[in-house]
Enzyme design. Sequence first.
Site, PDB file in Angstrom:
ATOM      1  N   GLU A   1      -3.814   7.158  -4.409  1.00 56.00           N
ATOM      2  CA  GLU A   1      -4.241   6.617  -5.710  1.00 56.00           C
ATOM      3  C   GLU A   1      -5.577   7.204  -6.127  1.00 56.00           C
ATOM      4  OE1 GLU A   1      -4.096   2.332  -5.632  1.00 56.00           O
ATOM      5  OE2 GLU A   1      -2.072   2.353  -4.838  1.00 56.00           O
TER       6      GLU A   1
ATOM      7  N   ARG B   1       0.869  -1.181   0.000  1.00 60.28           N
ATOM      8  CA  ARG B   1       0.000   0.000   0.000  1.00 60.28           C
ATOM      9  C   ARG B   1       0.899   1.222   0.000  1.00 60.28           C
ATOM     10  NH1 ARG B   1      -3.449  -2.846  -1.476  1.00 60.28           N
ATOM     11  NH2 ARG B   1      -5.469  -3.295  -0.506  1.00 60.28           N
TER      12      ARG B   1
ATOM     13  N   HIS C   1      -1.442  -0.220  -9.927  1.00 60.76           N
ATOM     14  CA  HIS C   1      -1.999  -1.173  -8.959  1.00 60.76           C
ATOM     15  C   HIS C   1      -2.522  -2.442  -9.656  1.00 60.76           C
ATOM     16  CE1 HIS C   1      -3.597  -1.350  -4.606  1.00 60.76           C
ATOM     17  NE2 HIS C   1      -3.446  -2.570  -5.082  1.00 60.76           N
TER      18      HIS C   1
END
Length: 316
Positions: free
Chosen positions: A264, A235, A282
């Site tokens: 993000e 993350r 991602h």
Amino acid sequence: MLKKLLITRPIATPVLEQAQKTFDVTLHEGGALSVEQAALALAEYDAILPTLGDAFTAEAFGGDIRCKMIGNFGVGYNHIDADAAAAADVIVSNTPDVLTDATADIALTLLLATARRAGEGERMVRSGAWGGFDVKGLLGTHVTGKTLGIVGMGRIGQAIAERCHYGFGMKVVFHNRSPKSTKVAALQLDDLNAVMTEADFVVVATPGGAETMKLIDAAAIAAMKPTGIFINISRGEVVDENALIDALEKGAIAGAGLDVYENEPFVPERLRAMENCVLLPHLGSATQETRQAMGQMALDNIIVWRDGGNPPQRVN
Ligand SMILES: O=CC(=O)O
């Protein structure tokens, strides 16, 4: 009467069809849920199948709640306040295991792409700038035999260690909050910065959330070798992104391969401008097989709850 289920993104068709036969399904197609939308969803549906980016914060759990079950699509659930959910009597489950291999593979993709300057090379070919085989051009760094440092030796960390050790003969050192025995030969170091110092490649594979927030801070990055390459597939919030960018700009480390970012889908321009960074959107679990298996696991947990059982992948 069928229970009302909100699915917050279009999932694999067979899973969606099964859900539609089993529940009164609403499919939300407007992107990630804001806190307000999450609160409304909690008030309106019996169960929710959300994913990364949907803001099930403590605030979202502050109002009227009809929902009893959140079957998260994803192993990481840092977008859901699982304690606030428990306090509101909402079960939360996740989707471990089914994405371990795909996510480990993305770490290897980034490791090799940064080491061998594949992003730069690809851009050169596409732009028409390639002038032919160049004995001294785009020289990267060898991977075989180097030292891999893993931060977070859970399922995904171990799958990365195995690939690197057996595939590339790499020595593995790692940091983990609790003592961990591993199938592959790997040395656990108590001091995070010792791992950062020793490794030629650092891969971050911890869960997100409050306990790992900015675990990789400026001091940890400064502990890396100037030839070191930093990879993050966990993350974005685990890393102080500004400190990482500063280190890359100063040449204090050699490169970075990132699949995740602090905010993000925002990726800082300073990061996008650097040739020595490989930046992915991602993609950790993004194979057809894995995404279908994740959807199935999320739905299966919701069905177990509907049938009065305890969802097997319950996290709170
Ligand atoms: O990042 C993806 C996941 O947590 O499943």
